[in-house]
Design a protein around this motif. Structure first.
Motif, PDB file in Angstrom:
ATOM      1  N   TRP A 122      -2.682  -0.014  -6.913  1.00 39.78           N
ATOM      2  CA  TRP A 122      -3.879   0.413  -6.226  1.00 39.78           C
ATOM      3  C   TRP A 122      -5.055   0.229  -7.148  1.00 39.78           C
ATOM      4  O   TRP A 122      -5.000   0.604  -8.301  1.00 39.78           O
ATOM      5  N   GLN A 150     -13.246   1.126   2.169  1.00 33.83           N
ATOM      6  CA  GLN A 150     -13.533   2.440   1.607  1.00 33.83           C
ATOM      7  C   GLN A 150     -14.788   2.468   0.755  1.00 33.83           C
ATOM      8  O   GLN A 150     -15.069   3.466   0.098  1.00 33.83           O
ATOM      9  N   ARG A 168      -4.923   9.803   1.143  1.00 28.39           N
ATOM     10  CA  ARG A 168      -4.027   8.969   1.922  1.00 28.39           C
ATOM     11  C   ARG A 168      -3.378   9.719   3.068  1.00 28.39           C
ATOM     12  O   ARG A 168      -2.622   9.154   3.849  1.00 28.39           O
ATOM     13  N   ASN A 218     -29.219   4.627 -14.764  1.00 33.57           N
ATOM     14  CA  ASN A 218     -28.250   3.755 -15.416  1.00 33.57           C
ATOM     15  C   ASN A 218     -28.857   2.437 -15.865  1.00 33.57           C
ATOM     16  O   ASN A 218     -28.390   1.832 -16.812  1.00 33.57           O
ATOM     17  N   SER A 247      13.404   5.858  -0.737  1.00 30.41           N
ATOM     18  CA  SER A 247      13.854   4.976  -1.811  1.00 30.41           C
ATOM     19  C   SER A 247      13.723   5.699  -3.150  1.00 30.41           C
ATOM     20  O   SER A 247      12.933   6.632  -3.294  1.00 30.41           O
ATOM     21  N   PHE A 248      14.506   5.284  -4.142  1.00 30.10           N
ATOM     22  CA  PHE A 248      14.471   5.951  -5.437  1.00 30.10           C
ATOM     23  C   PHE A 248      13.240   5.532  -6.222  1.00 30.10           C
ATOM     24  O   PHE A 248      12.784   4.399  -6.149  1.00 30.10           O
ATOM     25  N   PHE A 295      11.210  -0.502  -5.535  1.00 31.74           N
ATOM     26  CA  PHE A 295      10.418   0.645  -5.089  1.00 31.74           C
ATOM     27  C   PHE A 295       8.928   0.479  -5.271  1.00 31.74           C
ATOM     28  O   PHE A 295       8.150   1.144  -4.615  1.00 31.74           O
ATOM     29  N   HIS A 327     -17.265   1.713 -20.250  1.00 31.26           N
ATOM     30  CA  HIS A 327     -17.713   1.000 -21.452  1.00 31.26           C
ATOM     31  C   HIS A 327     -18.094  -0.438 -21.137  1.00 31.26           C
ATOM     32  O   HIS A 327     -18.671  -1.114 -21.972  1.00 31.26           O
ATOM     33  N   LEU A 328     -17.796  -0.916 -19.931  1.00 29.71           N
ATOM     34  CA  LEU A 328     -18.179  -2.279 -19.582  1.00 29.71           C
ATOM     35  C   LEU A 328     -19.430  -2.321 -18.717  1.00 29.71           C
ATOM     36  O   LEU A 328     -19.596  -3.189 -17.886  1.00 29.71           O
ATOM     37  N   THR A 362     -23.275   1.731 -12.452  1.00 26.60           N
ATOM     38  CA  THR A 362     -22.975   2.785 -13.423  1.00 26.60           C
ATOM     39  C   THR A 362     -21.855   2.374 -14.371  1.00 26.60           C
ATOM     40  O   THR A 362     -21.605   3.062 -15.345  1.00 26.60           O
ATOM     41  N   TYR A 378     -15.427  -3.336 -27.982  1.00 30.43           N
ATOM     42  CA  TYR A 378     -16.617  -4.157 -27.773  1.00 30.43           C
ATOM     43  C   TYR A 378     -16.565  -5.428 -28.598  1.00 30.43           C
ATOM     44  O   TYR A 378     -17.578  -5.984 -28.960  1.00 30.43           O
ATOM     45  N   PRO A 432     -12.516   9.817  -0.708  1.00 34.26           N
ATOM     46  CA  PRO A 432     -12.287   8.598   0.072  1.00 34.26           C
ATOM     47  C   PRO A 432     -10.893   8.008  -0.176  1.00 34.26           C
ATOM     48  O   PRO A 432     -10.409   7.220   0.623  1.00 34.26           O
ATOM     49  N   TYR A 466      -8.124 -13.728 -21.031  1.00 38.15           N
ATOM     50  CA  TYR A 466      -7.019 -14.589 -20.605  1.00 38.15           C
ATOM     51  C   TYR A 466      -6.425 -14.027 -19.323  1.00 38.15           C
ATOM     52  O   TYR A 466      -6.451 -12.808 -19.102  1.00 38.15           O
ATOM     53  N   ASN A 515     -18.716  15.438   2.529  1.00 35.75           N
ATOM     54  CA  ASN A 515     -18.416  14.943   1.184  1.00 35.75           C
ATOM     55  C   ASN A 515     -19.065  15.871   0.172  1.00 35.75           C
ATOM     56  O   ASN A 515     -19.547  16.951   0.541  1.00 35.75           O
ATOM     57  N   SER A 516     -19.101  15.456  -1.076  1.00 41.06           N
ATOM     58  CA  SER A 516     -19.544  16.384  -2.113  1.00 41.06           C
ATOM     59  C   SER A 516     -20.967  16.895  -1.890  1.00 41.06           C
ATOM     60  O   SER A 516     -21.364  17.892  -2.481  1.00 41.06           O
ATOM     61  N   ASN A 576      11.080   8.438  -3.249  1.00 41.63           N
ATOM     62  CA  ASN A 576       9.797   8.284  -2.593  1.00 41.63           C
ATOM     63  C   ASN A 576       9.877   8.876  -1.196  1.00 41.63           C
ATOM     64  O   ASN A 576      10.946   9.243  -0.717  1.00 41.63           O
ATOM     65  N   ARG A 601      -9.645  -1.228  -2.768  1.00 41.17           N
ATOM     66  CA  ARG A 601     -10.105  -0.185  -1.838  1.00 41.17           C
ATOM     67  C   ARG A 601     -11.307  -0.672  -1.039  1.00 41.17           C
ATOM     68  O   ARG A 601     -11.498  -0.277   0.105  1.00 41.17           O
ATOM     69  N   SER A 612     -21.476   7.533  -2.097  1.00 37.46           N
ATOM     70  CA  SER A 612     -21.409   8.690  -2.994  1.00 37.46           C
ATOM     71  C   SER A 612     -20.671   8.347  -4.281  1.00 37.46           C
ATOM     72  O   SER A 612     -21.061   8.793  -5.347  1.00 37.46           O
ATOM     73  N   GLN A 670       0.799  -1.234   0.000  1.00 36.39           N
ATOM     74  CA  GLN A 670       0.000   0.000   0.000  1.00 36.39           C
ATOM     75  C   GLN A 670       0.822   1.268   0.000  1.00 36.39           C
ATOM     76  O   GLN A 670       0.276   2.352  -0.132  1.00 36.39           O
ATOM     77  N   ASN A 671       2.136   1.157   0.169  1.00 36.23           N
ATOM     78  CA  ASN A 671       2.942   2.370   0.294  1.00 36.23           C
ATOM     79  C   ASN A 671       2.970   3.180  -0.990  1.00 36.23           C
ATOM     80  O   ASN A 671       3.381   4.307  -1.010  1.00 36.23           O
ATOM     81  N   ASP A 672       2.531   2.554  -2.038  1.00 34.22           N
ATOM     82  CA  ASP A 672       2.669   3.186  -3.325  1.00 34.22           C
ATOM     83  C   ASP A 672       1.369   2.938  -4.061  1.00 34.22           C
ATOM     84  O   ASP A 672       0.734   1.919  -3.878  1.00 34.22           O
ATOM     85  N   LEU A 673       0.978   3.877  -4.923  1.00 30.76           N
ATOM     86  CA  LEU A 673      -0.287   3.689  -5.621  1.00 30.76           C
ATOM     87  C   LEU A 673      -0.162   2.829  -6.868  1.00 30.76           C
ATOM     88  O   LEU A 673      -1.122   2.648  -7.596  1.00 30.76           O
TER      89      LEU A 673
END
Lengths: 657, 1077
Positions: free
Chosen positions: A92, A102, B885, B783, B459-460, A474, A126-127, A114, B712, B882, A346, B905-906, B455, A97, A106, A86-89
């Motif tokens: 993600w 999370q 971080r 939807n 770290s690099f 990293f 699109h899916l 949707t 599609y 949400p 696949y 929130n919004s 980071n 989430r 909303s 989780q330290n990096d996105l």
């Protein structure tokens, strides 16, 4: 004033009127504004000939979930089966989430209502599943009109209609599994519909189940028994798939979440109609049993059986053969166990499963990432080598499971000989070793050596901090210390030095025969407690995994020897067998919900080994990663989300959201 | 013979009488000489260069820079006043008063052949006396539009009543420094065209075309503001119309008018960055304040050495703004026009060359220019000749050419703006711009500095820091545009059919072609590896393409990236009949019928875009005036557009108006000395807009489907070597909808024209506009309907109300000292009446846009910063994103829970502030003349607008790929910190990570956009007696634009609003010389 009425003014008017007439009433002037030529791309062109209509059929298929992609298979990452750094996105995504609590109304995550926030980011609209259903309806309607698509045979027309109906049924089932009561969209509303006809309302669960079941029955006779044109049609719907999906549908309908669930007893729509039937109905289990049985009979009649590795060209130990049987049942393309393979999806995440290996020539962590990790609780779930849970095995003690042991010669096909690793990794069943990589664990790959044996140059995992497979890169490291070996095809080539891996993907096995056996066993035990047939089907699975039958294993090794004799005991056995057999295939998430066990399981902590540890002592310590929370009954069903509940006055939000 | 003489006498009665009188008078007063002096003016100010002659004599004088003239003539002489492009006048001195041998004579010249009275352009080449006008038309005084900026659009703000205008960037080229302008404000919230229709010599033009025009070449400039004026433009006039006509030639010897200007241009204001020691200390604080065990990015060793001024290659200490941006830049412009002709043919020729340089530095290491340099040339030739006595043919040729060179931008930002942006968004202390070339003697490419980014844990990461200097000098973009518009116009006087009838036909073909290309190399970056024993260093390449190469591998040579090209063509044909005659001296009757058709085609990028855009229609205008007191008019446009279904392809747009000139009533006579003019006007009508919706989405009546969309598609088959079956699928972009039609605007205008004592002119208009059928996507689609796209509907409604006012005052205090003062005020306030939005319940009604102005900002209400973590724990959960971080802590922004649901929130956003476009634009200024000096100043102001500072753009220390933002001085000076817990500090608690909680539009970042700017100051001196060097007159002038601005907002030029880190608006100082030969 006389002059006003005189000639000049009249003339002016006349000339003006002339100009007006010339331009406006003249048809050529109207044509002047007709700039759009005929034959622009419009919907009507799609059903002019077979070739175009076939594209429409493929369009209906294109919305099938991309379950071979961890970013789109919500079952893989929204629960507790796999965990990501989780330290990096970099890794993600929306499903993950949800696992971290999370989910919200909303902007619902992995929002199939949707079509948003699937995969990585806020897009992929699109899916959208509802769009798929609309397409299916358009397709079926047009194909049923014999004046359309004149160059197609009646048989093929029927088959296509059947496929359209199946897909429509499956999309409804897919939504039902997530949202519970959903609208039944048998006919499309007009594009320019307004007001009341524009808005769909959610239908009671029983109605949806019956609707989907009927639709599946209708299409059964239209689709082929099995696919004969394998080169061009594998992946299209045949009767085995229809029956298997029907079995899944009824198993879902019979399970505690949807069958007389008291939590939803008062859940009604805006007109006061109860959306859940509050009364438990045992006949649903009978329907589930019969549906599973029918699916198994059809599949076996059409040549499906449990896969076993059987290539005499390789000089393999029995251990390796058993483990390849387990791995290849998923990763071998179109192996006989696969009832429904997603030819359109696949598996594409092998690089995220496999880390750089000790003895391997490729050490590039961008190519061999090994990011997907299994929490310790999943590793504990697998049986001991005696085929019983680690807590129950009276011959093996796993109380101090992080205690370090040294691998001996008998472990050499599972653990690098002489390597020191945790107690938890010793004396486990073949599925543990086939499914998981761990510090010191052997990872057999076909290209590890040229000798076609499992003795030379055995790859294994070194997962301590700064080691090849360990923490230090990293973005790409494994957060728990357990790697997902199960999903990596043993024929992928990863041993090149200056050349990246060549991953052999495989059509994602959406339903395989083992699943049907386990479904059948589960339904049987609910109808006839402690059913011997249920145990018979469990034993088929256990036998392929190299385990003794339920009766023998429990009698000899379990501290609860008579467990299988009671309905509840056998239910537990069936459930654990199912979780182990189908691990990392995106099933656990749905099964825990169906059984109403998520509130218990998903409130436990996620832990791993101490990946920051550089020594055996430091590494083999259980490390807390995340405290998961699951709020019942809210989290059992997806939030529909403000976007739609604020638009559609007939729509009720799920409980708790 | 006798009969003929009689007839001749009869026909020329008046002439003969005059002749006799002249002959008589000449004999009677021949010896009396008088001095005649005075000022020749047009409606606003004195005219320089007017030739004043005594009729019958050869020599005359020319008026000076402010229009003054002086000559000696016979008491009975007649003087003629002539000036290029204006109607000549003859004035007899006989009945003028003589005082001490001097006749004081003030002469008004008008730009039209209907002498004496001002004329307004009313569309389709027609003109109408202003006095008889009932619609709201502003005639722009061209002198006021002269500014040192070579962009005409920037001269509108505050000078033209009824225009809301603002400028957000000063970057030349690409249209980036154009002002946005809207007639009477923004009236629609649709996604189509919202700015006015611009017609230059009847040619439909873009704002950039208008920007390139030279005021020296313009004959008249009108703005049609109400429905009565614009409805003849039917479906295209809803947003108002700007009409500009170029000058035509005038018979006589050629006259030359030459102007040269040298301009120095600099940023009105630069953002201020903190020094780099503060930067590093606060960067450390930003990490530690969030995570006490975090990794401090800068060591004390580095900070100390940087402060001590150690080797900047090892301890870089960059000021990027200084490194990238010059203090000022110099530009030139030249304009020459020649005017003359014989009695039957006349010509007006003009040529212009402008060079606009950007303010970026150019490095000698490159032999190309990476700064912005826009050269634009234009050539205009307007020739008209009399084919017969009643037929005039006018041929206009106009060519406009841009040659642009500039830095390379990104997809959505121009190169100049990117450079300014990079100056703030690049780390100032991690690397020098370049290392000395001597470090690696065989390498010829520049040794740009950079370093791998890290980071948060130290770290690099795989990115290299962006070196803004390398980004700026790595290449250049060129574009060339040409715009050619030949035009033919024929005017036929049909007086032989009936007096007052004229016919006119006009056609033009305009072709615009454009191409652009980027040429760039990929810079090599180096990093210093320090030898700790002696502090010497070696350079190591970071992106040589090898094993450990990071970022894009370097490339020594330039490569070419096509930037696209476009060609388009517009053909326009129109024909009209006009009728204008006064019967029995009191009944003034006018009529006009016009039909037109236009065809526009270009390489639109896709099929729909490539189809022609067409309009056709017929328009009419009928006016009636009685005795110059009562007037009425009726106008209509009946238009078709190709965009809509046949059932409503044509629309009818009528308008009508009435006027009452009270000051011409008999009973008003006693008031005349005080109120010289009073007229009341009222108009009402409908105008349309067919340019609705996105440009690529034109044919709403057709469905738009992609029958081969791979997204599609599906694949089937075993896939073991034998071919599989793979097909693309179908996707729908638009469902057919035959009901989509025009956007409609119903406009009411009430006006009053007031003249006081012949020196003050006031024009006041009050207007109300109701825009309906605004195209918008239907929001309430569920939807579950499964529609691929939400359909559109003509369902929106909006309202605009406001006033526009102009006041002018002119007065000659003495014969040497005069003034001319004027001001404008425009107020326009919009309201969204019907917006397609979801049905918000009572608890969410604050989210509705209904009732708010167009472009109203919505955001959170920020109460203050959190005092401490305990307050965070006891307040509603702040879940603005949400995925955020960074946990909310003390010193982060605290928002108000509007709907009281315990979470932010919004749903908690509300309308805050004014809209982001000003509701009030005003301006005032004065011209003062004294002898040969003239002095002119103009203030321009803007009020009732708001903007959000974009905190994401200025957040210091946050790293995103290779970008890492610098530290604005304002933030360094005023931020929340653990030692200074100011809950109202400008900047919340620092963070080294993107903190979504603080990065929301909220009242915390809302700022007032009002300002008052000294827009322009001019000073000039005129030379008149230069006959020895064949110069009729000349004016030397100094002019300055955007001298200073008064505003509460200080961080950057307030007019740039949220775009403050872009290319700043420019202050321009110019020295110019204008010569008439």
């Amino acid at each position: 004033m006389n002059k006003l009425r005189s000639m000049p003014f009249k003339k002016t008017l006349l000339v003006g009127a002339l100009a007006l007439t010339v331009c406006v009433t003249n048809t050529s002037c109207k044509k002047f504004l007709d700039v759009v030529p005929d034959n622009t791309s419009e919907i009507k062109h799609a059903f002019k000939i077979r070739n175009e209509a076939e594209k429409y059929l493929y369009t209906c298929y294109s919305f099938l979930p991309k379950d071979g992609d961890g970013w789109f298979n919500v079952g893989m990452f929204a629960g507790d089966e796999m965990w990501l750094p989780q330290n990096d996105l970099a890794h993600w995504h929306n499903a993950f989430r949800i696992a971290q609590g999370q989910q919200n109304k909303s902007d619902p995550l992995f929002d199939e209502w949707t079509g948003l926030r699937k995969g990585n980011g806020n897009f992929n609209a699109h899916l959208k599943i509802f769009m798929a259903i609309r397409h299916c309806n358009i397709f079926i309607e047009n194909m049923q009109d014999l004046t359309k698509v004149p160059d197609i045979t009646l048989t093929e027309r029927e088959r296509w209609i059947g496929e359209g109906m199946f897909l429509k049924a499956f999309y409804h089932y897919y939504l039902l599994r997530m949202y519970g009561p959903v609208p039944i969209i048998d006919k499309n509303a007009a594009e320019d519909a307004t007001g009341d006809e524009l808005y769909y309302k959610r239908m009671p669960v029983d109605d949806v189940v019956n609707y989907v079941s009927d639709l599946l029955d209708q299409c059964l006779e239209k689709v082929p028994t099995t696919i004969s044109q394998e080169n061009t049609e594998l992946g299209r719907i045949d009767r085995n798939i229809v029956l298997a999906v029907k079995a899944k549908l009824w198993l879902l309908a019979a399970s505690p979440l949807f069958n007389g669930n008291p939590d939803y007893a008062g859940f009604k729509d805006k007109e006061g109609v109860a959306l859940f039937n509050p009364t438990f109905d045992p006949t649903k289990w009978e329907k589930a049993r019969d549906a599973a049985k029918a699916a198994i009979v059809a599949a076996e009649a059409n040549g499906h059986f449990l896969y076993r590795f059987n290539d005499v060209g390789f000089k393999f130990s029995d251990t390796t053969k058993k483990q390849l049987s387990i791995r290849n049942a998923i990763t071998a393309r179109w192996n006989p166990e696969v009832i429904w393979g997603l030819s359109n999806s696949y598996f594409i995440n092998e690089a995220l499963c496999m880390p750089a290996m000790a003895r391997g020539r490729n050490t590039d962590r961008f190519q061999l990432m090994g990011v997907w990790g299994a929490p310790v609780k999943i590793a504990k779930m697998f049986y001991t080598k005696n085929g019983v849970p680690i807590e129950e095995d009276k011959t093996l003690n796993f109380n101090n499971y992080t205690e370090v042991k040294t691998a001996g010669v008998s472990d050499r096909f599972n653990i690098e000989q002489g390597y020191q690793t945790a107690r938890l990794n010793f004396d486990r069943e073949h599925r543990f070793y086939a499914d998981l990589g761990f510090d010191g664990g052997i990872w057999y790959m076909k290209d590890a050596n040229d000798q076609k044996n499992d003795v030379d140059n055995r790859f294994y995992v070194q997962a301590k901090n700064a080691e090849r497979s360990g923490f230090g890169h990293f973005t790409n490291w494994n957060h728990t210390g357990y790697f997902i070996k199960k999903l990596v095809n043993w024929e992928s080539t990863t041993n090149g030095q200056n050349q990246g891996p060549s991953w052999k993907g495989y059509p994602w096995p959406e339903i395989r025969l083992a699943d049907l056996y386990l479904m059948y066993a589960e339904a049987l035990n609910e109808v006839e407690p402690g059913s011997a047939t249920a145990i018979e089907y469990l034993d088929k699975i256990r036998d392929r995994a190299g385990l003794k039958g339920v009766v023998e294993s429990w009698s000899n090794y379990s501290s609860n020897a008579g467990k299988y004799t009671t309905q509840a005991g056998l239910r537990q056995i069936i459930q654990q067998e199912r979780l182990i057999e189908l691990a990392f295939e995106g099933q656990r998430f749905w099964d825990l919900r169906r059984w109403k066990l998520a509130a218990e399981e998903l409130n436990k902590d996620i832990t791993g080994f101490n990946i920051l540890g550089k020594t055996t002592e430091n590494y083999n310590v259980e490390r807390f990663i995340f405290s998961q929370t699951f709020i019942a009954p809210r989290d059992y069903l997806w939030p529909i989300g403000n976007h739609d509940t604020r638009r559609n006055p007939k729509l009720v939000e799920n409980l708790g959201w | 013979m006798r009969k003929e003489i009689f007839n001749f006498l009869k026909r020329n009665r008046i002439g003969i009488i005059l002749l006799l009188v002249l002959l008589l008078s000449k004999s009677g007063f021949a010896q009396e000489q008088v001095t005649v002096q005075g000022v020749v003016r047009d409606t606003v100010s004195g005219l320089p260069g007017v030739v004043v002659k005594v009729v019958g004599e050869k020599n005359g004088v020319t008026s000076d820079a402010v229009g003054r003239f002086k000559l000696v003539a016979d008491r009975t002489a007649t003087l003629s006043f002539s000036f290029v492009g204006l109607k000549a006048r003859q004035i007899s001195l006989r009945d003028k008063k003589v005082e001490k041998g001097v006749i004081e004579l003030n002469v008004l010249l008008s730009s039209d052949n209907t002498a004496l009275e001002e004329v307004a352009i009313t569309g389709f080449g027609n003109k109408q006396k202003k006095a008889s006008l009932v619609s709201s038309i502003t005639t722009v005084n061209l002198k006021e539009m002269k500014t040192p900026s070579s962009n005409l659009t920037n001269a509108l703000a505050g000078k033209v009543a009824g225009i809301i205008s603002f400028q957000t960037s000063g970057e030349p080229g690409l249209g980036t420094d154009n002002s946005s302008f809207f007639i009477r404000g923004l009236a629609s919230f649709g996604t189509g065209k919202r700015d006015p229709l611009i017609l230059i010599d009847g040619v439909e033009s873009s704002a950039t075309d208008m920007a390139r025009l030279q005021t020296d070449d313009i004959a008249d400039f009108s703005v049609l503001k109400d429905a009565a004026a614009a409805s003849i433009y039917g479906a295209r006039g809803a947003n108002g119309v700007v009409l500009i006509n170029s000058k035509l030639g005038k018979s006589g010897k050629p006259t030359y008018n030459f102007r040269v200007e040298n301009k120095a241009s600099s940023n009105t204001q630069n953002f201020q960055l903190a020094d780099n020691i503060t930067y590093m200390n606060l960067a450390n604080q930003a990490v530690i304040t969030r995570n006490a065990e975090g990794f401090e990015p800068y060591s004390q060793f580095k900070i100390t050495n940087t402060a001590d001024g150690a080797d900047p290659n090892l301890f870089p200490n960059n000021n990027w703004t200084d490194r990238l941006i010059k203090d000022y830049t110099v530009n030139q412009s030249y304009n020459l026009n020649i005017n003359g002709g014989s009695t039957r043919a006349r010509y007006f020729l003009a040529g212009t060359f402008n060079r606009d340089n950007g303010i970026l530095k150019v490095d000698p290491i490159n032999n190309f220019n990476n700064n912005v340099r826009l050269n634009n040339y234009s050539i205009r030739s307007n020739v008209d000749f009399d084919l017969t006595k009643s037929t005039v043919i006018i041929v206009r040729m106009y060519g406009q050419f841009d040659d642009y060179n500039g830095p390379i931008g990104t997809n959505n930002r121009s190169g100049g703006a990117t450079t300014f942006d990079n100056a703030l968004r690049s780390n100032p202390v991690m690397f020098p711009a370049t290392y000395p070339q001597s470090k690696l003697q065989y390498i010829e490419h520049p040794l740009f500095g950079s370093s791998k980014t890290k980071n948060l844990d130290g770290s690099f990461s795989p990115f290299l820091y962006v070196n803004p200097y390398a980004e700026m000098v790595k290449g250049y973009q060129v574009y060339k545009t040409s715009n050619l518009a030949p035009q033919l116009e024929i005017k036929q006087d049909l007086g032989m059919l009936t007096p007052g009838l004229n016919a006119r036909a006009m056609g033009y073909l305009r072709r615009i072609s454009h191409f652009s290309a980027n040429r760039e190399y990929s810079p090599f970056y180096y990093q210093a590896l320090i030898d700790p024993t002696d502090q010497s260093y070696q350079l190591t390449a970071l992106n040589d393409g090898g094993l450990n190469s990071a970022g894009t591998p370097g490339r020594e040579y330039l490569n070419y990236v096509p930037g696209g090209g476009a060609i388009d063509s517009r053909l326009w044909l129109e024909g009209s009949l006009t009728y204008d005659r006064t019967f029995k001296e009191k009944h003034a009757l006018g009529g006009m019928m016009v039909t037109y058709m236009s065809n526009y085609e270009g390489n639109g990028g896709d099929f729909i875009g490539s189809l022609p855009g067409r309009n056709t229609g017929v328009s009419g205008r009928f006016t009636y005036g009685y005795d110059n007191r009562y007037m009425a008019e009726f106008n209509f446009g009946y238009n078709g557009s190709e965009r809509f279904d046949q059932s409503h392809r044509f629309g009818f747009f009528p308008s009508a108006g009435i006027g009452y000139r009270i000051s011409n009533e008999k009973f008003f006579e006693p008031l005349k000395p005080v109120i010289s003019n009073l007229k009341l006007r009222a108009t009402y009508g409908i105008v349309g807009n067919d340019a609705i919706g996105p440009a690529g989405d034109r044919f709403f009546y057709l469905s738009d489907v992609n029958l081969n969309n791979p997204a599609y598609g599906a694949v089937f088959g075993r896939n073991d070597g034998a071919p599989t079956s793979s097909k693309s699928g179908i996707s729908i972009f638009r469902y057919e909808n035959a009901n989509i039609t025009w956007e409609k605007s119903k406009q009411l205008n009430l006006g009053i024209d007031l003249g006081i004592a012949n020196s003050v002119d006031i024009v006041l208009d009050v207007f109300k506009q109701k825009r309906s059928q605004i195209l918008q996507r239907i929001q309430s689609i569920d939807n579950a309907s499964g529609l691929a796209v939400s359909p559109y509907a003509n369902s929106g409604e909006a309202e605009v109300k406001g006033i526009d006012l102009s006041v002018a005052y002119h007065k000659n205090f003495t014969k040497n000292f005069w003034t001319n003062t004027r001001g404008t005020f425009t107020f326009s306030s919009s309201k969204q009446v019907k917006v397609d939005e979801i049905a918000y319940g009572s608890s969410l009604s604050h989210l509705s846009r209904v009732g708010y102005p167009i472009n109203q900002g919505f955001g959170y209400i920020a109460e203050r910063l959190f005092i401490d973590d305990a307050e965070v724990a006891n307040s509603p959960i702040q879940q603005v994103d949400p995925g955020n971080r960074v946990p909310v802590r003390a010193g982060d922004i605290k928002y108000r829970d509007i709907n009281n649901d315990g979470r932010i929130n919004s749903d908690d956003k509300v309308a805050i502030g004014y809209p982001n476009q000003p509701q009030i634009i005003y301006g005032f200024g004065s011209t003062l003349g004294y002898k040969k000096f003239d002095f002119n100043f103009y203030f321009q102001g803007s009020a009732r607008s708001s903007f959000f500072i974009d905190p994401g753009a200025i957040q210091p220390f946050v790293q995103s790929a290779g970008y890492q933002s610098g530290l604005l001085q304002t933030i360094a000076d005023d931020h929340w910190s653990e030692t200074n817990r100011n809950v109202y500090a400008f900047w919340p608690r620092l963070s080294a990570e993107y903190n979504a909680n603080n990065n929301q539009p909220s009242t915390w970042w809302l700022r007032n956009g009002s300002f008052l700017r000294l827009k322009q100051v001019d000073m000039g001196y005129s030379f008149t007696n230069l006959k020895k060097i064949a110069v009729k007159n000349a004016r030397l002038y100094f002019s300055a634009t955007n001298l200073f601005v008064m505003s509460k907002f200080k961080i950057w030029d307030v007019e740039m609003g949220g775009n403050g880190l872009g290319y700043p608006i420019q202050s321009i100082y110019s020295l110019g010389l204008q010569v008439n030969l």
